[in-house]
Write a protein that holds these residues in place. Structure first.
Motif, short mmCIF file in Angstrom:
data_model
loop_
_atom_site.label_atom_id
_atom_site.label_comp_id
_atom_site.label_asym_id
_atom_site.label_seq_id
_atom_site.Cartn_x
_atom_site.Cartn_y
_atom_site.Cartn_z
N GLY A 79 24.91 51.11 13.56
CA GLY A 79 24.54 50.31 14.72
C GLY A 79 25.66 50.16 15.73
N ASP A 80 26.86 50.60 15.36
CA ASP A 80 28.04 50.50 16.21
C ASP A 80 28.29 49.08 16.69
OD1 ASP A 80 30.31 51.39 17.53
OD2 ASP A 80 29.23 51.90 19.37
N TYR A 81 28.33 48.15 15.74
CA TYR A 81 28.63 46.76 16.09
C TYR A 81 29.53 46.13 15.04
CZ TYR A 81 25.13 45.23 12.62
OH TYR A 81 24.42 45.02 11.46
N VAL A 82 30.21 45.07 15.45
CA VAL A 82 31.09 44.31 14.57
C VAL A 82 30.43 42.96 14.29
CG1 VAL A 82 33.26 43.01 14.48
CG2 VAL A 82 33.25 45.39 15.26
N ALA A 83 30.39 42.58 13.03
CA ALA A 83 29.88 41.26 12.64
C ALA A 83 31.05 40.44 12.11
CB ALA A 83 28.79 41.39 11.58
N VAL A 84 31.13 39.20 12.49
CA VAL A 84 32.22 38.35 12.05
C VAL A 84 31.74 36.90 11.99
CG1 VAL A 84 33.10 38.02 14.40
CG2 VAL A 84 34.65 37.74 12.45
N PRO A 85 32.14 36.13 10.96
CA PRO A 85 31.75 34.71 10.89
C PRO A 85 32.32 33.95 12.08
CG PRO A 85 32.55 35.49 8.76
CD PRO A 85 32.90 36.56 9.77
N PRO A 86 31.79 32.79 12.39
CA PRO A 86 32.32 31.98 13.50
C PRO A 86 33.74 31.50 13.20
CG PRO A 86 30.71 30.73 12.25
CD PRO A 86 30.62 32.14 11.76
N GLN A 87 34.48 31.18 14.25
CA GLN A 87 35.87 30.74 14.07
C GLN A 87 35.97 29.51 13.18
OE1 GLN A 87 38.49 30.59 17.46
NE2 GLN A 87 37.37 32.19 18.55
N ALA A 88 34.97 28.65 13.25
CA ALA A 88 34.99 27.41 12.45
C ALA A 88 35.01 27.69 10.95
CB ALA A 88 33.78 26.55 12.80
N ALA A 89 34.62 28.90 10.55
CA ALA A 89 34.59 29.25 9.13
C ALA A 89 35.97 29.60 8.59
CB ALA A 89 33.64 30.42 8.90
N PHE A 90 36.95 29.75 9.48
CA PHE A 90 38.30 30.11 9.07
C PHE A 90 39.20 28.88 9.02
CE2 PHE A 90 36.34 33.93 10.54
CZ PHE A 90 36.94 34.97 9.86
N HIS A 91 39.96 28.74 7.93
CA HIS A 91 40.86 27.60 7.79
C HIS A 91 41.92 27.61 8.89
CE1 HIS A 91 39.03 26.45 4.04
NE2 HIS A 91 39.28 27.64 3.50
#
Length: 295
Positions: A181-193
């Motif tokens: 699909g040529d896309y990047v998936a990443v969790p929201p910033q709030a999910a990172f400590h």
């Protein structure tokens, strides 16, 4: 350089990288002490040109091992040319330059036979010295670079991501690049400590993104657990590290669980780390050039 000398360089550098990995240390992820030496890309003190590929790993490791305070380097002759000199007894660091060329005879034969000329690989050794090993250099060659404030680094990182034009889909609990699909998936910033880890993670996935056939066209067909998959992960890890360092962000590890597979790849092919570091430099430059960070 003779074939034996080239093989020696590949073997020496690969053995050093393997030793680091066996100790659980990643040469592109070090416990940088910003008070001792800023986390930046190594560059030539005279020309300002940044080193690339395997030379980044070699020079980073040397800075850390020998406690240098700057990421600036130059040759013995360059030091003399600008009015300084390397201190007596100082040991230089060997780096290398790899490229390909077409011999004149081969070019002529290819023209006569109506085919593409075959290139020949070559590798040159260079010895460089850190500016800390020199005396008599002008202040502009030895001064420490001004490091951006954390908020500035984040703003620049965000700009690089936005200017990439990549399709980045925020949500879910996993970070990955989907080649089909040529896309990047990443969790929201709030999910990172630590919010900065969101940017490090995105740069890793964008490292994969640069390898798409419409961009740098790397082979991304390897299945999970394969040597080809491990090679691509190695490229993405280093691409993220090089991009982060270029922005003044300290690189950190994402996939330390791949160390075993990386070791297998390096033990099988003593040129693998050279190829991966070169591809990672191209990936980082692809992202940074879009922002104008690298000239």
């Amino acid at each position: 350089m003779s074939k034996t000398e080239r093989q020696s360089i590949y073997a020496e550098v690969t053995s050093r990288i393997i030793a680091e990995l066996e100790e659980g240390r990643l040469p592109w992820v070090q416990p940088w002490d910003a008070t001792s030496c800023p986390c930046t890309m190594p560059q030539n003190a005279v020309t300002g040109r940044r080193y690339s590929g395997i030379n980044i790993l070699i020079l980073w490791a040397t800075v850390i091992e020998r406690g240098f305070t700057r990421q600036r380097w130059l040759t013995y002759r360059q030091a003399e040319a600008v009015g300084g000199h390397v201190r007596k007894g100082e040991k230089g660091t060997i780096i290398c330059y790899a490229d390909r060329f077409i011999p004149k005879a081969e070019e002529e034969r290819a023209g006569q036979e109506d085919r593409e000329a075959r290139t020949i690989a070559f590798l040159k050794r260079f010895t460089v010295f850190n500016v800390d090993q020199c005396e008599g250099l002008s202040g502009d060659l030895t001064q420490l670079p001004e490091m951006p404030e954390p908020l500035v680094s984040i703003a620049e990182a965000d700009s690089v991501i936005q200017r990439s034009g990549a399709d980045i889909r925020i949500g879910g609990d996993k970070a990955y690049y989907a080649p089909a699909g040529d896309y990047v998936a990443v969790p929201p910033q709030a999910a990172f400590h630590d919010p900065i880890n969101w940017f490090r993670t995105v740069f890793h996935e964008l490292g994969h993104w640069t390898g798409h056939g419409s961009r740098l066209a790397r082979d991304q067909s390897g299945s999970f657990g394969s040597a080809l998959y491990a090679r691509e992960e190695l490229v993405a890890e280093m691409a993220s590290a090089f991009t982060c360092a270029s922005l003044g962000i300290v690189p950190t590890v994402r996939h330390s669980d791949y160390i075993g597979s990386w070791l297998a790849v390096l033990r099988e092919d003593d040129r693998a780390i050279f190829k991966a570091a070169s591809a990672a430099s191209k990936a980082a430059d692809y992202l940074l050039n879009r922002e104008g960070v690298v000239s």
